[in-house]
Design a protein around this motif. Structure first.
Motif, PDB file in Angstrom:
ATOM      1  N   GLU A 116       0.804  -1.220   0.000  1.00  0.00           N
ATOM      2  CA  GLU A 116       0.000   0.000   0.000  1.00  0.00           C
ATOM      3  C   GLU A 116       0.842   1.277   0.000  1.00  0.00           C
ATOM      4  N   THR A 117       2.159   1.151  -0.106  1.00  0.00           N
ATOM      5  CA  THR A 117       3.025   2.308   0.070  1.00  0.00           C
ATOM      6  C   THR A 117       2.758   3.423  -0.935  1.00  0.00           C
ATOM      7  N   ARG A 118       2.997   4.634  -0.484  1.00  0.00           N
ATOM      8  CA  ARG A 118       2.969   5.818  -1.337  1.00  0.00           C
ATOM      9  C   ARG A 118       4.349   6.468  -1.369  1.00  0.00           C
ATOM     10  N   LEU A 119       5.280   5.882  -0.588  1.00  0.00           N
ATOM     11  CA  LEU A 119       6.635   6.405  -0.506  1.00  0.00           C
ATOM     12  C   LEU A 119       7.609   5.232  -0.534  1.00  0.00           C
ATOM     13  N   ARG A 120       8.219   5.013  -1.671  1.00  0.00           N
ATOM     14  CA  ARG A 120       9.211   3.940  -1.803  1.00  0.00           C
ATOM     15  C   ARG A 120      10.461   4.315  -1.012  1.00  0.00           C
ATOM     16  N   ILE A 121      10.923   3.382  -0.189  1.00  0.00           N
ATOM     17  CA  ILE A 121      12.095   3.618   0.650  1.00  0.00           C
ATOM     18  C   ILE A 121      13.106   2.518   0.366  1.00  0.00           C
ATOM     19  N   LYS A 122      14.271   2.901  -0.091  1.00  0.00           N
ATOM     20  CA  LYS A 122      15.330   1.931  -0.383  1.00  0.00           C
ATOM     21  C   LYS A 122      16.339   1.975   0.755  1.00  0.00           C
ATOM     22  N   ASP A 123      16.110   1.095   1.745  1.00  0.00           N
ATOM     23  CA  ASP A 123      16.973   1.064   2.917  1.00  0.00           C
ATOM     24  C   ASP A 123      17.503  -0.326   3.230  1.00  0.00           C
ATOM     25  N   GLY A 124      17.211  -1.297   2.366  1.00  0.00           N
ATOM     26  CA  GLY A 124      17.703  -2.651   2.561  1.00  0.00           C
ATOM     27  C   GLY A 124      16.908  -3.482   3.553  1.00  0.00           C
ATOM     28  N   LEU A 125      15.889  -2.904   4.188  1.00  0.00           N
ATOM     29  CA  LEU A 125      15.061  -3.661   5.125  1.00  0.00           C
ATOM     30  C   LEU A 125      14.028  -4.483   4.363  1.00  0.00           C
ATOM     31  N   PRO A 126      13.574  -5.602   4.941  1.00  0.00           N
ATOM     32  CA  PRO A 126      12.524  -6.395   4.295  1.00  0.00           C
ATOM     33  C   PRO A 126      11.245  -5.574   4.129  1.00  0.00           C
ATOM     34  N   LYS A 127      10.617  -5.730   2.962  1.00  0.00           N
ATOM     35  CA  LYS A 127       9.365  -5.042   2.645  1.00  0.00           C
ATOM     36  C   LYS A 127       8.261  -6.096   2.562  1.00  0.00           C
ATOM     37  N   LEU A 128       7.481  -6.222   3.614  1.00  0.00           N
ATOM     38  CA  LEU A 128       6.427  -7.231   3.640  1.00  0.00           C
ATOM     39  C   LEU A 128       5.168  -6.722   2.948  1.00  0.00           C
ATOM     40  N   LYS A 129       4.570  -7.604   2.166  1.00  0.00           N
ATOM     41  CA  LYS A 129       3.318  -7.272   1.482  1.00  0.00           C
ATOM     42  C   LYS A 129       2.278  -6.816   2.491  1.00  0.00           C
ATOM     43  N   ASP A 130       2.149  -7.552   3.586  1.00  0.00           N
ATOM     44  CA  ASP A 130       1.210  -7.202   4.654  1.00  0.00           C
ATOM     45  C   ASP A 130       1.925  -7.352   5.996  1.00  0.00           C
ATOM     46  N   PHE A 131       1.692  -8.448   6.702  1.00  0.00           N
ATOM     47  CA  PHE A 131       2.326  -8.689   8.001  1.00  0.00           C
ATOM     48  C   PHE A 131       3.112  -9.995   7.983  1.00  0.00           C
ATOM     49  N   PRO A 132       3.984 -10.186   8.975  1.00  0.00           N
ATOM     50  CA  PRO A 132       4.663 -11.479   9.107  1.00  0.00           C
ATOM     51  C   PRO A 132       3.642 -12.589   9.352  1.00  0.00           C
ATOM     52  N   LYS A 133       3.980 -13.804   8.946  1.00  0.00           N
ATOM     53  CA  LYS A 133       3.067 -14.942   9.135  1.00  0.00           C
ATOM     54  C   LYS A 133       2.658 -15.102  10.593  1.00  0.00           C
ATOM     55  N   GLU A 134       3.639 -14.938  11.507  1.00  0.00           N
ATOM     56  CA  GLU A 134       3.339 -15.135  12.929  1.00  0.00           C
ATOM     57  C   GLU A 134       2.368 -14.096  13.476  1.00  0.00           C
ATOM     58  N   MET A 135       2.095 -13.042  12.700  1.00  0.00           N
ATOM     59  CA  MET A 135       1.128 -12.027  13.117  1.00  0.00           C
ATOM     60  C   MET A 135      -0.132 -12.087  12.258  1.00  0.00           C
ATOM     61  N   GLY A 136      -0.318 -13.200  11.553  1.00  0.00           N
ATOM     62  CA  GLY A 136      -1.528 -13.400  10.763  1.00  0.00           C
ATOM     63  C   GLY A 136      -1.450 -12.926   9.330  1.00  0.00           C
ATOM     64  N   GLY A 137      -0.287 -12.475   8.880  1.00  0.00           N
ATOM     65  CA  GLY A 137      -0.117 -12.015   7.515  1.00  0.00           C
ATOM     66  C   GLY A 137       0.365 -13.124   6.602  1.00  0.00           C
ATOM     67  N   SER A 138       0.669 -12.749   5.373  1.00  0.00           N
ATOM     68  CA  SER A 138       1.150 -13.731   4.392  1.00  0.00           C
ATOM     69  C   SER A 138       2.636 -14.008   4.536  1.00  0.00           C
ATOM     70  N   GLY A 139       3.380 -13.051   5.088  1.00  0.00           N
ATOM     71  CA  GLY A 139       4.824 -13.193   5.185  1.00  0.00           C
ATOM     72  C   GLY A 139       5.554 -12.978   3.881  1.00  0.00           C
ATOM     73  N   VAL A 140       4.808 -12.588   2.827  1.00  0.00           N
ATOM     74  CA  VAL A 140       5.401 -12.383   1.515  1.00  0.00           C
ATOM     75  C   VAL A 140       6.266 -11.134   1.527  1.00  0.00           C
ATOM     76  N   ILE A 141       7.502 -11.286   1.048  1.00  0.00           N
ATOM     77  CA  ILE A 141       8.430 -10.153   0.962  1.00  0.00           C
ATOM     78  C   ILE A 141       8.408  -9.616  -0.463  1.00  0.00           C
ATOM     79  N   LEU A 142       8.235  -8.321  -0.597  1.00  0.00           N
ATOM     80  CA  LEU A 142       8.220  -7.655  -1.890  1.00  0.00           C
ATOM     81  C   LEU A 142       9.611  -7.132  -2.229  1.00  0.00           C
ATOM     82  N   GLU A 143       9.836  -6.905  -3.495  1.00  0.00           N
ATOM     83  CA  GLU A 143      11.108  -6.324  -3.910  1.00  0.00           C
ATOM     84  C   GLU A 143      11.162  -4.860  -3.506  1.00  0.00           C
ATOM     85  N   GLU A 144      12.393  -4.436  -3.221  1.00  0.00           N
ATOM     86  CA  GLU A 144      12.596  -3.042  -2.823  1.00  0.00           C
ATOM     87  C   GLU A 144      12.405  -2.156  -4.037  1.00  0.00           C
TER      88      GLU A 144
END
Length: 144
Positions: A116-144
């Protein structure tokens, strides 16, 4: 003697003051539409804490609550309108906005809801599509 660190925080005017004790469970950035709207910014910097680590020390009677959904109970100062934290009952955590804890060294580890981002940030951190799996999300990591 304990090595546990306590940090002081407050709303914009200082009428509501609080402490957080220990270390946050997580720190990062949320890009969801709800956080963007609430923070009036393109991204929200969060620090997640166990609820018992957050203690209001002054102005509890000045705290207003709004919940658009049962997922987030957003808290603000009724005197100045300054946002202070959000309780997330489903996650069992409290999000204390990083900006209101001046002495906390903010060490973000992740971006959540990056689809849902409106501001692309290139900082090398993981970019999750939604939330981590352990928090009920998909855990899918998007490309920076």
């Amino acid at each position: 003697m304990s090595d546990t660190k306590t940090y002081n925080g407050s709303c914009f005017c200082g009428a509501v003051q609080f402490t957080v004790t220990g270390e946050p469970a997580a720190m990062g950035y949320c890009h969801c539409e709800s956080c963007r709207h609430w923070s009036a910014g393109p991204v929200n910097a969060f620090s997640l804490w166990q609820p018992d680590a957050v203690k209001v020390t002054q102005g509890e009677d000045k705290i207003g609550t709004y919940h658009k959904t049962p997922n987030s109970y957003r808290k603000w100062c009724q005197s100045c309108g300054g946002h202070i934290f959000s309780e997330h009952p489903g996650m069992g955590l409290t999000d204390v906005y990083a900006a209101v804890i001046p002495d906390l060294q903010f060490k973000p580890a992740v971006h959540v809801n990056y689809q849902e981002t409106r501001l692309r940030i290139k900082d090398g951190l993981p970019k999750l599509k939604d939330f981590p799996k352990e928090m009920g999300g998909s855990g899918v990591i998007l490309e920076e």
